[in-house]
Design an enzyme around this catalytic site. Structure first.
Site, PDB file in Angstrom:
ATOM      1  N   LYS A 251     -68.357  58.630  34.281  1.00 35.03           N
ATOM      2  CA  LYS A 251     -67.255  58.067  35.077  1.00 35.03           C
ATOM      3  C   LYS A 251     -65.938  58.746  34.696  1.00 35.03           C
ATOM      4  O   LYS A 251     -65.860  59.425  33.665  1.00 35.03           O
ATOM      5  CB  LYS A 251     -67.172  56.562  34.830  1.00 35.03           C
TER       6      LYS A 251
ATOM      7  N   TYR B 135     -35.069  63.983  22.804  1.00 36.77           N
ATOM      8  CA  TYR B 135     -34.505  62.778  23.406  1.00 36.77           C
ATOM      9  C   TYR B 135     -34.273  61.694  22.363  1.00 36.77           C
ATOM     10  O   TYR B 135     -35.139  61.440  21.523  1.00 36.77           O
ATOM     11  CB  TYR B 135     -35.444  62.225  24.479  1.00 36.77           C
TER      12      TYR B 135
HETATM   13  C1  LIG Z   1     -68.042  53.211  30.162  1.00 40.49           C
HETATM   14  C2  LIG Z   1     -69.275  52.418  30.010  1.00 40.49           C
HETATM   15  C3  LIG Z   1     -70.262  52.767  29.068  1.00 40.49           C
HETATM   16  C4  LIG Z   1     -70.072  53.885  28.070  1.00 40.49           C
HETATM   17  O1  LIG Z   1     -69.298  53.412  26.982  1.00 40.49           O
HETATM   18  P1  LIG Z   1     -68.961  54.339  25.721  1.00 40.49           P
HETATM   19  O2  LIG Z   1     -68.181  53.453  24.821  1.00 40.49           O
HETATM   20  O3  LIG Z   1     -68.138  55.475  26.243  1.00 40.49           O
HETATM   21  O4  LIG Z   1     -70.250  54.796  25.153  1.00 40.49           O
HETATM   22  C5  LIG Z   1     -71.426  52.036  29.057  1.00 40.49           C
HETATM   23  N1  LIG Z   1     -71.629  50.995  29.899  1.00 40.49           N
HETATM   24  C6  LIG Z   1     -70.697  50.624  30.802  1.00 40.49           C
HETATM   25  C7  LIG Z   1     -70.950  49.464  31.699  1.00 40.49           C
HETATM   26  C8  LIG Z   1     -69.488  51.306  30.883  1.00 40.49           C
HETATM   27  O5  LIG Z   1     -68.573  50.914  31.773  1.00 40.49           O
END
Ligand SMILES: *Cc1c(COP(=O)(O)O)cnc(C)c1O
Length: 357
Positions: free
Chosen positions: A35, A254
């Site tokens: 994702k 800044y």
């Molecule tokens: C993002 C996600 C993962 C992966 O999690 P990590 O901490 O990156 O291993 C697994 N399951 C779901 C439902 C997620 O949204």
């Protein structure tokens, strides 16, 4: 000359990390979580690199899932938030996507749809995170409806852990899960990276690692990525574009957030929050100049940050600076900035050119 900032993605490190996942996963199948553009690493290139290694890909973006199919990915694809609208179900059929179903509204959309084939379903249970998932009271009726529906094939049960990376752990959620699923003989999918590494009991039919594939630690306060045998996949580098000498009392950047208390040499790096470097990284955040660890000074601006060159006399305009990656874990930078490596990776800006190594 172009602006010197660049990100390189090390696909052999990615495959190495997948092999680490495989070792921990035992006989479980692996959903590689891709994702958010594969946590900023490029979903197309990550899927291509892992296509002959992994068992499936999991993500939330329908357009990216369709693009993966069109690019020739044949493994199962799991949509972690399912569908948002009944209209999307035809695309799930056309492109062979597996839907997470996490609420009664989605169940209704699915059982009321008329589809030419049955879809596999991941039924998400809320075991204590209270984000997505069905409650105990919703589960029995839902299973009945799905089992007699003509639109559903295989059912897998899944849940997500809120504290797999925290001292609290997963015991309460595992207890809730076992109560909810008592008497049900369905495959399970439970583990994110933290659970996979810490709690071998969570290895069930499938696991869902994300961050560890990209070579960062899911619990940097407990164990570093290197301790876990993981290699960084993304390296963000730029160069010094100015070097200057400060006198006692000189303020930089800044707000004059840093003031020289002794004569010192500083460098200006072509990288800022407009590239994805965290604006909240304070003075003292680790950074590599010519491969040597030093610290940032002053406030991060959109295009530039300052580095302390006191211990790096050879540094000059054009000297390579590593913001994170090979030689400096993104976890170190994230921790200094009060965030997590996930956020740094996802924030990599579009204007940063990416190369594969
Ligand atoms: C993002 C996600 C993962 C992966 O999690 P990590 O901490 O990156 O291993 C697994 N399951 C779901 C439902 C997620 O949204």
């Amino acid at each position: 000359m172009t602006r010197p900032i660049r990100a390189s993605i090390d696909l052999s490190a990615l495959c190495h990390n997948h092999a680490v996942v495989r070792r921990h996963a035992g006989s479980s199948h692996i959903w590689s979580v891709v994702k958010a553009n594969a946590y900023g690493h490029g979903v197309g290139r990550v899927a291509r690199a892992l296509a002959s290694e992994t068992d499936g890909f999991a993500l939330v973006e329908l357009d990216a899932a369709v693009a993966l199919r069109k690019s020739g990915i044949t493994q199962p694809i799991l949509m972690l938030e399912g569908f948002y609208d009944a209209d999307e179900l035809s695309l799930f059929v056309e492109f062979g996507l597996t839907a997470v179903v996490h609420c009664v509204e989605q169940v209704m959309m699915l059982v009321e749809a008329s589809l030419p084939v049955r879809l596999p379903v991941y039924l998400k249970l809320d075991t204590g995170m209270h984000r997505l998932g069905l409650s105990t009271t919703e589960l029995q009726d839902t299973l009945k409806a799905l089992r007699k529906s003509s639109t559903v094939s295989d059912i897998t049960l899944m849940t997500h852990f809120a504290d797999a990376d925290e001292p609290r752990g997963i015991a309460d959620q595992m207890q809730a899960l076992s109560t909810m699923t008592d008497g049900l003989d369905l495959p399970l999918c439970l583990a994110n990276s933290a659970a996979l590494l810490r709690f071998p009991d969570t290895r069930q039919a499938w696991v869902r690692p994300g961050i560890m594939l990209y070579g960062a630690s899911p619990f940097p306060q407990m164990k570093s990525a290197a301790d876990l045998g993981l290699r960084p996949v993304m390296t963000l580098q730029s160069e010094l574009i100015a070097v200057r000498d400060l006198a006692v009392g000189d303020r930089i950047g800044y707000g004059g957030a840093f003031v020289a208390h002794q004569p010192m040499r500083i460098g200006v790096v072509a990288c800022g929050y407009g590239d994805g470097y965290p604006r909240h990284a304070p003075t003292g955040t680790s950074i590599l100049v010519a491969g040597k660890r030093t610290r940032t000074v002053g406030r991060v601006s959109m295009d530039k940050i300052f580095v302390d060159l006191s211990t790096i006399p050879e540094a000059a305009i054009g000297t390579v600076v590593t913001l994170w990656g090979e030689g400096l874990s993104a976890d170190d930078v994230a921790t200094a900035a009060g965030t997590v490596s996930y956020e740094l990776f996802c924030a990599l800006a579009n204007r940063v050119p990416v190369t594969e190594v």
